[in-house]
Structures are given as structure tokens and as C-alpha cells.
Scaffold this active site. Structure first.
Site: not given
Length: 502
Positions: A192, A245-246, A250, A267, A302, A402
Site C-alpha cells: 500500500k 510513518g507516524s 504505528g 519505523e 525521519c 517531531e
């Protein structure tokens, strides 16, 4: 005159996106689509098929059949190696085309597509590297621990069906870091891509099929997190989820994985510090840190060193170098070779970054430069001028959260212990930089930092080096043997060598 990228559509040959299931391209069954607006201009670039629960089920079932009944998991090592290597070769051969598709996807300029970490070359190298593990996926033979004449051994077997969920900011690298080890291990995959970077991933899937990957081994479902991603992470036919991703997403994936104890690799970002000691080349350190925060992705990376911890003796020199880099960044048409950085991915991300700039100023940090929306011919795009904050306290939000934008927070320190304590005082633990001419200090501090990756006097991503973090930066590693093994299950076999009981 307002910037437009419409004239590049025909040059690149962009077509609307479709799903790829069991070797066939098709539209979503319900006919749903998503209009992709280009982040540099706000123009609609194309439409992407939105897979719903039924489409996702079709893709997972195709991957399940290919794993349970197809040739890929049981294929001879030499044949699978040739196919995986061919995947990398084709990516490299089509590098220019893929860079152009990415520029239409996420606005990352062509100039950054030639930098190794953001290039097709690193993706091709990842396929080549992981192909090399295919004939080395061995286990161990172990001597008997207690009485009886028997043999103990371990086997590594492919984990099964993998859901690979990609971010928008580094589609080349992260496509390869997930798909290459999965294929090398003998898994089948449902990909995806991010709705903000679908077109280049569609083309990479086409190239994998052209390389000889059998039908059903690689499938693609496009669309946003809801409904597409949600259907994929909850599907009982998925054996492993690999996500970048975020942190919030996650957490949802971890919750979903508990339903069937699905294996997970995550990650999830970072607030990586660059620690600059008084013996370092402070000018080089300032240029390096600010370059990571501004060039190419406008800080939407990131592992970017968005938090600089700088010794007071070289503080002004570092800030001056960072300010110089901030003032040299150029924006505009991503196909222009003179353009060095791209837009923020969405209007919402633009507002988020501007909000953090306001927070930094309100908290008492000194805004040295930047932090403003770009106007003129780029007013319709999501551009913010690179911001350098000095006199930052490590407890401020701009030093702890972040931001995912071109904002550098510079925090002063007095000694090594203070620097290490501040570097580790974070919920994240992805990467860090250590800038010093003292080799002993470089290694000593690197060992003390609670993070997954440390660069000394610079930073580089390599396809064979594990990539990932401590704490809330995620679970597991991508790259190298660690990644390959994460797509396998370890089986123990005990076999008697006589008719006596073990």
C-alpha cells in the site's frame, strides 16, 4: 506568474492509477478514486484508485494463494536470486523515468533524486544486496545437550504474506527496503503506497512483474489509511505488517496486530540530535545539519538532525553556517535542476510547521531566519522558508516534538555529560550525529547515545546497514541481514539417529 507543473504530465506519460492483483491491473470494484493534488502548485495531477475492504481481501487472498500454492517460496535459490537481481537492474535502467514520476507525486526535485539516499540507485542496490542472502538463508546444527543419539537443527522459512505500507517521502528507498528482503526470503507481498506518492510505486511494481516475479507474489492496493490501510492491517490473512510513518498510525497497527499476533516492523520517526563538540569543524557541522533539515525533502525526513546540541565555544559559528545554508535553498519547479528542495506534502503539514514556528517564538527561542510561507509565484504551493532557532531550551516543544519540516533547533551545552543527557532526553531514538575530531570521544559518545544509528562527522544511509530506532522510533530494523531475517520464521527440528528414545 504562478508556477504550474501541468506541462510535465504528457512528458512523463502519467496515467491514472489502478490496483494490481494477481498479475492483473484493474480499477477498484466500487469505482472509488482519490484526486492527487500536487504539493508545489495545488493542481490536480491525476487520480488514484481507492481500494476498499473487498479489494484488499482480493489482494491478500492472491498473495495467500501465491504463498501457499505458488512456486515462489519453494523456488530454487539460484532462480530466485536471478529474479530479485533483475528487479534491481530494471529499477536502475528506468531511474530517470522513476525520478520524474516521483516529482509528480510528492514534489521532490529531480536534483535530490540524484543524491544517493534519495535515488533509485540505493533502491537497486538494496535488491542486489538482499538477493545475496537468498542462498545463505541457513540455520544451525547443534550438538545434543543431554543423553541420546540425536540431531538438533534450525531452519529459516519465509514468514508468509507481508503487508508493506509505504510513506510518501522516500518511496524508492523504502519500497526496496521492504520488498527486496521480503521477496528474497520467499514471502509474498501486498503493497500500500502513500496516496501522496503512488505513481512511482505503480511503475516499480510493473518493473518487478517484468523482471519475472510470478503473478500474486507482488500485489498493490492504493488509497488512504481509511479505508485501504485499515482493511489491510486488520486482515487475518496477513502474517506480517511492515510500516513506515507516524507514531500514531504505528500505535494503531500494534493494536490491530494483537488480534492475530501478526508480526510487525515499524519505523516511526525521530527527533534526532546532532552533538557538536568544541574540537569539531563547526561550520561543516552546521551545514550538514541544516542541509539534512532543508535540502530535498524540506525536513520531512525521519532521521534528519532537527535538534543540534552545540558546545558554547563553537555555538555562533555553527548557527552562522546553518543560517547560510538556510538562505541558499531554492524552490520552484521540481523538474528544474537548479531547484534544491521541495514543498511540504499537504496544506495541513504547512499549517503544522508554521504553528511550531509560532510556538518556538512564544517560548522564547530566537528565530535567526526563516519560518515564513513563501509567496509570489509559489503562493499556491506548500512552501516554508527554512527556520533556524537559536537559544533553544531542550524542554521546548520545538526541541522535543517531531515537526517534519525545515526547522532546526540549536541548543547550547557545556560538557559531554550534559550533551549526552540532553540527547537521550527524548521519547524517540532513531538517529544521531556526533561531530568531533577526537576518535575516542566519537566512539564513547556513540555508545552512550540511546538510538539506532549514529553518524560521525556526517550521516549516510546504506542498503546493507540496519536502519531503525530505539524507544518510540519503532520496532525492528530494515537493511542488511537483520531485515532479511525479520521476514523469516525460525523452526527447530530434533531428529533421533537411532531407534532409542531421545
Amino acid at each position: 506568474m504562478t508556477l504550474t507543473i501541468k506541462h510535465h504530465l504528457d512528458e512523463v506519460g502519467l496515467a491514472d492509477g489502478r490496483l494490481f492483483v494477481s498479475g492483473t491491473w484493474r480499477q477498484a470494484k466500487a469505482g472509488a478514486t482519490w484526486a492527487h493534488r500536487h504539493p508545489a502548485t495545488g493542481e490536480t495531477v491525476g487520480t488514484v484508485a481507492v481500494a476498499d475492504t473487498e479489494d484488499v481481501d482480493d489482494a491478500v487472498r492472491a498473495a495467500r494463494r501465491a504463498f501457499d500454492d505458488g512456486p515462489w517460496p519453494s523456488m530454487r535459490a539460484g532462480e530466485r536470486m536471478r529474479i530479485v537481481r533483475r528487479c534491481g537492474d530494471l529499477l536502475r535502467e528506468h531511474a530517470d523515468e522513476l525520478r520524474s514520476l516521483q516529482a509528480l507525486d510528492n514534489g521532490v526535485p529531480l536534483s535530490f533524486g540524484t543524491v544517493y539516499a534519495g535515488s533509485v540507485d540505493i533502491a537497486a542496490d538494496a535488491f542486489e544486496h538482499h538477493a545475496g542472502w537468498i542462498d545463505k538463508a541457513g540455520g544451525q546444527t547443534l550438538p545434543p545437550f543431554q543423553g541420546g543419539d540425536h540431531m538438533a537443527m534450525t531452519l529459516r522459512e519465509p514468514i508468509g504474506v507481508v503487508a508493506a505500507i509505504l510513506p510518501w517521502n522516500a518511496p524508492f528507498l523504502l519500497f526496496a527496503q521492504k520488498i527486496a528482503p521480503a521477496l528474497a526470503a520467499g514471502c509474498t507481498v501486498v503493497i500500500k503506497p502513500s496516496e501522496h506518492a503512488t505513481f512511482c510505486v505503480l511503475r516499480m511494481v510493473e518493473l518487478l512483474a517484468e523482471a519475472g516475479v510470478p503473478d500474486g507474489v507482488v500485489n498493490l492496493v492504493s488509497g488512504p489509511g481509511e479505508p485501504t490501510g485499515d482493511a489491510l492491517i486488520h486482515h487475518p490473512g496477513v502474517d506480517k505488517i511492515s510500516f513506515t510513518g507516524s507514531r500514531a498510525t504505528g500505535q494503531r497497527i500494534v493494536s490491530a496486530s494483537a488480534e492475530g499476533f501478526t508480526r510487525v516492523s515499524l519505523e516511526l520517526g525521530g527527533k534526532s540530535p546532532a552533538v557538536v563538540f568544541p574540537d569539531a569543524d563547526a561550520g561543516l557541522a552546521g551545514m550538514t545539519a541544516m542541509g539534512m533539515v532543508t535540502l530535498g525533502l524540506s525536513g520531512q525526513a525521519c532521521v534528519a538532525h532537527t535538534r543540534a546540541l552545540v558546545h558554547r565555544d563553537v555555538y555562533d559559528e555553527f548557527v552562522g553556517a546553518a543560517e547560510m545554508i538556510a538562505g541558499s535553498v531554492t524552490y520552484g519547479d521540481p523538474f528544474d535542476p537548479e531547484v534544491l528542495s521541495g514543498p511540504l506534502v499537504t496544506e495541513a503539514q504547512l499549517e503544522k510547521v508554521l504553528g511550531y514556528v509560532e510556538q518556538g517564538c512564544a517560548a522564547g527561542a530566537r528565530l535567526v531566519t526563516g519560518g515564513e510561507r513563501v509567496d509570489g509565484e509559489l503562493a499556491a504551493g506548500n512552501y516554508v522558508t527554512p527556520a533556524v532557532f537559536a537559544d533553544v531550551d531542550n524542554r521546548m516543544s520545538i526541541a522535543r516534538e517531531e515537526i517534519f519540516g525545515p526547522v532546526l533547533s540549536v541548543v547550547p551545552f557545556d560538557d559531554e555529560d550534559e550533551a549526552v543527557a540532553m540527547a537521550n532526553d527524548t521519547e524517540y531514538g532513531l538517529g544521531a550525529g556526533v561531530f568531533t575530531r577526537d576518535a575516542q570521544r566519537a566512539l564513547r559518545v556513540s555508545k552512550r547515545l540511546r538510538c539506532g544509528m549514529v553518524g560521525v562527522n556526517g550521516f549516510q544511509v546504506e542498503p546493507h546497514v540496519p536502519f531503525g530506532g530505539y524507544k518510540q522510533s519503532g520496532l525492528g530494523r530494515e537493511g542488511g541481514l537483520a531485515a532479511f531475517e525479520s521476514y523469516t520464521e525460525l523452526k527447530s527440528v530434533l531428529m533421533p539417529l537411532t531407534d532409542e528414545m531421545m
